[in-house]
Design an enzyme around this catalytic site. Sequence first.
Site, PDB file in Angstrom:
ATOM      1  N   HIS A 167       0.848  -1.184   0.000  1.00  0.00           N
ATOM      2  CA  HIS A 167       0.000   0.000   0.000  1.00  0.00           C
ATOM      3  C   HIS A 167       0.883   1.233   0.000  1.00  0.00           C
ATOM      4  O   HIS A 167       1.808   1.346   0.800  1.00  0.00           O
ATOM      5  CB  HIS A 167      -0.914   0.047   1.230  1.00  0.00           C
ATOM      6  CG  HIS A 167      -1.787   1.260   1.213  1.00  0.00           C
ATOM      7  ND1 HIS A 167      -2.951   1.314   0.476  1.00  0.00           N
ATOM      8  CD2 HIS A 167      -1.629   2.493   1.758  1.00  0.00           C
ATOM      9  CE1 HIS A 167      -3.477   2.518   0.590  1.00  0.00           C
ATOM     10  NE2 HIS A 167      -2.700   3.251   1.363  1.00  0.00           N
ATOM     11  N   ASP A 173     -16.564   2.146   5.003  1.00  0.00           N
ATOM     12  CA  ASP A 173     -15.556   3.151   4.622  1.00  0.00           C
ATOM     13  C   ASP A 173     -16.086   4.046   3.507  1.00  0.00           C
ATOM     14  O   ASP A 173     -15.799   5.243   3.483  1.00  0.00           O
ATOM     15  CB  ASP A 173     -14.249   2.486   4.179  1.00  0.00           C
ATOM     16  CG  ASP A 173     -13.230   3.542   3.775  1.00  0.00           C
ATOM     17  OD1 ASP A 173     -12.903   4.385   4.636  1.00  0.00           O
ATOM     18  OD2 ASP A 173     -12.800   3.581   2.609  1.00  0.00           O
ATOM     19  N   ARG A 225     -16.135  12.335   5.273  1.00  0.00           N
ATOM     20  CA  ARG A 225     -14.883  12.990   5.688  1.00  0.00           C
ATOM     21  C   ARG A 225     -14.477  14.047   4.682  1.00  0.00           C
ATOM     22  O   ARG A 225     -13.987  15.118   5.029  1.00  0.00           O
ATOM     23  CB  ARG A 225     -13.759  11.952   5.818  1.00  0.00           C
ATOM     24  CG  ARG A 225     -13.868  11.108   7.070  1.00  0.00           C
ATOM     25  CD  ARG A 225     -12.958   9.906   6.987  1.00  0.00           C
ATOM     26  NE  ARG A 225     -11.575  10.270   6.919  1.00  0.00           N
ATOM     27  CZ  ARG A 225     -10.619   9.541   6.311  1.00  0.00           C
ATOM     28  NH1 ARG A 225     -10.932   8.399   5.727  1.00  0.00           N
ATOM     29  NH2 ARG A 225      -9.375   9.938   6.291  1.00  0.00           N
ATOM     30  N   SER A 254      -9.493   3.572   7.418  1.00  0.00           N
ATOM     31  CA  SER A 254      -9.979   3.611   6.038  1.00  0.00           C
ATOM     32  C   SER A 254      -9.095   2.740   5.137  1.00  0.00           C
ATOM     33  O   SER A 254      -9.583   1.895   4.382  1.00  0.00           O
ATOM     34  CB  SER A 254      -9.985   5.070   5.568  1.00  0.00           C
ATOM     35  OG  SER A 254     -10.188   5.142   4.194  1.00  0.00           O
ATOM     36  N   LYS A 314     -10.020  -1.797   3.978  1.00  0.00           N
ATOM     37  CA  LYS A 314     -10.067  -2.333   2.609  1.00  0.00           C
ATOM     38  C   LYS A 314      -8.923  -3.324   2.394  1.00  0.00           C
ATOM     39  O   LYS A 314      -9.095  -4.399   1.829  1.00  0.00           O
ATOM     40  CB  LYS A 314      -9.977  -1.183   1.604  1.00  0.00           C
ATOM     41  CG  LYS A 314     -11.205  -0.297   1.643  1.00  0.00           C
ATOM     42  CD  LYS A 314     -11.041   0.990   0.867  1.00  0.00           C
ATOM     43  CE  LYS A 314     -10.110   1.957   1.522  1.00  0.00           C
ATOM     44  NZ  LYS A 314     -10.238   3.359   1.166  1.00  0.00           N
TER      45      LYS A 314
END
Length: 452
Positions: free
Chosen positions: A98, A177, A184, A199, A203
Amino acid sequence: MAREDRGNARDARRGEMSLFVRTIVKKRDGGDLSEGEIDAFVTGVTDGTITDEQAAAFLMAVCCRGMTAAESAALTFAMMRSGETWDLSRHGFVADKHSTGGVGDKATLVLAPLLAAVGVKAGMMSGRGLGHTGGTLDKLEAIPGFRTAVPKAEFDRLLDTVGCALIGQTDSIAPADRRLYALRDVTGTVESIPLITASILSKKLATGASAVAFDVKTGNGAFMADPKDAERLGKALVETTRATGRKASGYLTAMDRPLGEAVGNANEVEESIRMLGGEGPADLRENTLLLGADLVLAAGLETSAKDARRRLNAALSDGRALEVFRKLIAAQGGDPGVCDEPKRLPQAVSRRDVPAPASGVVTRIATREVGLLAIELGCGRAKKDDVVDPASGFRVKKKPGDAVEKGEPLLVVELGPSAKPNATFYDRLAGCFTIAPAGARVESLPFVVGTL
Ligand code: URA
């Protein structure tokens, strides 16, 4: 529904409403929420029992008061459980990565096929561009025919047959989310480390990888510009992932200049193809090897970072990594010919240099602004339903520390068919580069800013 039942349902609902308000008030006043309170809140977000106003108030309370590590983990897991969670155990070890995102960050396109080429299965679910940063999905969709809407069964098939998969987020993953993220965005509550952690990880963890390598960007083109904030986020990501029994590692890397030369979509695919064929910019190679080596080690294929890097470098040099990318593109419906003939990717209709206004040394690039100008050109979306022009983008020719002669290109603008930059566009782009007399101090982070 009978009258009495309707009354009972209303009472139950009122009871829940007051529980939600109590949860908001507790966080507003700086209290620590229990796992049960967080679970109930996320369930309410998912099934619609919580109103937008209540969810927004909760987000603001978390943003202002923060969360303990235990609360942050509870929020992450509750959001993860709000949708499908994938079991990939039949594949054995599956790697994921990520990146918190930046300008020109195409490392996922290189890393997934590269890992598969060295025997590490890699399943990666990516998102679209966000704010000033590009999105891996938009880049992949620049490949003619490439499908990113891939259901779980096909994801499994791709891991079986190609060894890697690059897919888009599905609606069934972490629906809580989706609702919270949209709120948000419009309530000034994006920049909260526990909310960002929950968040991202809700996922990421739902897709069932065995190990995740995190690339937390820092510097003036990153969401977390301050390295201290980036480190706090990175540590939360790594520690929360480890708390689920998965392996996790990560780096803080420099995003005070674009990664590589290409910024856009089709041009980033072209640069990734060059990298997979053993060429391409040194910083992109370093970024890929850094994360790739951690995942090769996590898979247990090597026992030292040096050997892991040697394994990865060999697959870049001998064509195996590019061959996997060809296969992956074909398996996901795209035109694999782009790997041999990049001109089959969407092409710019014209190019224009942005020349240096003076000689000297580039001391700084305002990277976030470069990203925003790329969006303005059509590489991303200013509004949700804007259409991306895959052929548009930039080629960054000078980075901090580079000497430059007056008139030399700092950057080349590639204009796709729908790009219509306004009169000030090129001056604003040139203004993103600070040029000082030779010998001036250069404001530039080392590529690896820290280890998580
Ligand atoms: N990416 C996400 O998915 N969520 C965030 O909050 C920030 C980046």
